[in-house]
Each structure stands twice: as structure tokens, then as C-alpha cells.
Design an enzyme around this catalytic site. Sequence first.
Site, PDB file in Angstrom:
ATOM      1  N   HIS A 267       0.863  -1.204   0.000  1.00 61.30           N
ATOM      2  CA  HIS A 267       0.000   0.000   0.000  1.00 61.30           C
ATOM      3  C   HIS A 267       0.887   1.237   0.000  1.00 61.30           C
ATOM      4  CE1 HIS A 267      -3.042   2.932   1.350  1.00 61.30           C
ATOM      5  NE2 HIS A 267      -3.960   2.060   1.039  1.00 61.30           N
TER       6      HIS A 267
ATOM      7  N   ILE B 298       1.938   4.830   1.501  1.00 60.81           N
ATOM      8  CA  ILE B 298       1.108   5.762   2.279  1.00 60.81           C
ATOM      9  C   ILE B 298       0.315   4.964   3.311  1.00 60.81           C
ATOM     10  CG2 ILE B 298       0.893   7.594   0.559  1.00 60.81           C
ATOM     11  CD1 ILE B 298      -1.848   6.437  -0.210  1.00 60.81           C
TER      12      ILE B 298
ATOM     13  N   GLY C 112      -6.103   4.406   4.797  1.00 58.57           N
ATOM     14  CA  GLY C 112      -7.174   5.161   5.455  1.00 58.57           C
ATOM     15  C   GLY C 112      -7.803   4.391   6.607  1.00 58.57           C
ATOM     16  N   VAL C 113      -7.942   3.082   6.448  1.00 65.44           N
ATOM     17  CA  VAL C 113      -8.575   2.299   7.527  1.00 65.44           C
ATOM     18  C   VAL C 113      -7.741   2.360   8.804  1.00 65.44           C
ATOM     19  CG1 VAL C 113      -9.927   0.719   6.117  1.00 65.44           C
ATOM     20  CG2 VAL C 113      -7.570   0.168   6.627  1.00 65.44           C
TER      21      VAL C 113
ATOM     22  N   GLU D 165      -8.708   3.739  12.436  1.00 64.36           N
ATOM     23  CA  GLU D 165      -8.448   3.002  13.672  1.00 64.36           C
ATOM     24  C   GLU D 165      -7.701   3.876  14.679  1.00 64.36           C
ATOM     25  OE1 GLU D 165      -9.577   0.241  14.767  1.00 64.36           O
ATOM     26  OE2 GLU D 165      -8.316  -0.003  16.544  1.00 64.36           O
TER      27      GLU D 165
END
Lengths: 157, 92
Positions: free
Chosen positions: A38, A44, A47-48, A52
Site C-alpha cells: 500500500h 502511504i 485510510g482504515v 483506527e
Amino acid sequence: MRLEYFQLIDRIVDLDIGAQSIKAEATVPTTSTIFEGHFPGFPIMPGVLLVESMAQTSGWLLVALNKFERMPFFASIKDAKFRQFVKPGERLDLTARVVHEGSGYAMTQATVSIDGKQRCSAQLTLVLAPFPNPEFRSHMTDMAQRIEFPKHAMPQS
Amino acid sequence: MSTFDQVANIIAETCDIPRDTITPESHAIDDLGIDSLDFLDIAFAIDKAFGIKLPLEKWTQEVNDGKATTEQYFVLSNLCTRIDELVAAKGA
């Protein structure tokens, strides 16, 4: 951050029980297998994982407000925004504040900023439940000490 | 606007349920298909609109202990009665 243990908060910077708000910080590791996928050649923070990190920041706030008697579990998220990329090695300043304290649940507004500029924000709902077992609660108090949870907000026993 | 109209509007907006299908006799769970998580959003909106705090934990406990039925709290006419009671208690 210890991504492999899903521990996304390094340190509690400030906890204001009266204002029902918290500030925390975390540094994104410079290397992780996550960044190999990723994304290849363009690492980067997913987003998840930023979500969190906001959930964990909110969770520590609610643990404090509930005096370590209830465990907050992430239940829903609204209006999550990711304004700019977050890269390996960057230091995150996280905030959360309670926007509504319901019966058995709470809603928070959380943000992630870097160098004073907001990168992410969201409104989260966490359900408050009794700790499922003493070991879990003990783990949380140990973790609280590790992330420099303010002594005044730690449980007495 | 009546308590029922306010609550029905909140449910319609929060859960995307056609307003005209919501009646005072509707059971939020059994008839409208609202689950516990969606009900938190409704409770949040009701708490804000009426300046109260719906005692969801207490109600759930009473239902689980067999001391109350879900109809007592989740049939909308009954829910509205509870809301009116909470509003009255707040002003007392």
C-alpha cells in the site's frame, strides 16, 4: 505505532476529563510490510488505519471517562474525510472529544493532524460494555501505563 | 409538532424509512426493521431534539431480565410517552 500489534497510539499528550477531550500522538513507522502493498513505490498510510487511530484515541478518552470500568468498542463512523496522504515516518497529532454521551454509547469527533494541518476527521460511535474478562482490563491498564496515560485518570486498584 | 411527529421524522430521516409507513403503532424493531446500532443514531437525535438521555441500557436490562417487553419501549406511541415523561422529569 506498532502496526503488527494494532497499537496505533504512542502517547497520551493531554487528557481533559472536564472538557471530555484528549490529545495523543503517534509516529508512523518508516518501514512495514503494509507499505510494500500500500502501495509499491508509493507508500502511504491506509485510510482504515487512520480511522483506527482515531477510534483508539476516542477509546482511550472513553476509558478514562468511565474510569476503566467500561470498554469502548468501535460501532460506527460517519463523515470520515482523508484530506491528504500520510506517509511513513510522519508524526500524527490526534484529538478526540465527546460530542454526545448516551446511555451505553458515546459519539466522538476525532481528528488527525500533522504539523498543525488537519489530514483526517470523522465522527465515531463507540458502544460501552463491561470488560469481558479481568485479563482484558489488566491489559488495558498495562497499555495505559505504556502510553503515559495521566496518573490521575488511572484506576486506583 | 407532536412528540410522535418529531420522532417519526427523526426515524424517517435517520433510517431512510418512508415517513408515511411510520405510525404510532409501529414497533421500531419488529415493524420498521431498525436494529440496535441504527437505534443509537435515533437515540442520539432524540436526545438532542428533546434535551434528554434515553436510558437505553436500563430498558435493555429490563427486557433481558423479563421485567419489561420490547413493546413497552419500542412501539412508537409508548416510546413517545417515555420521551414525554423524561422531558417532564427534566423540567420538574
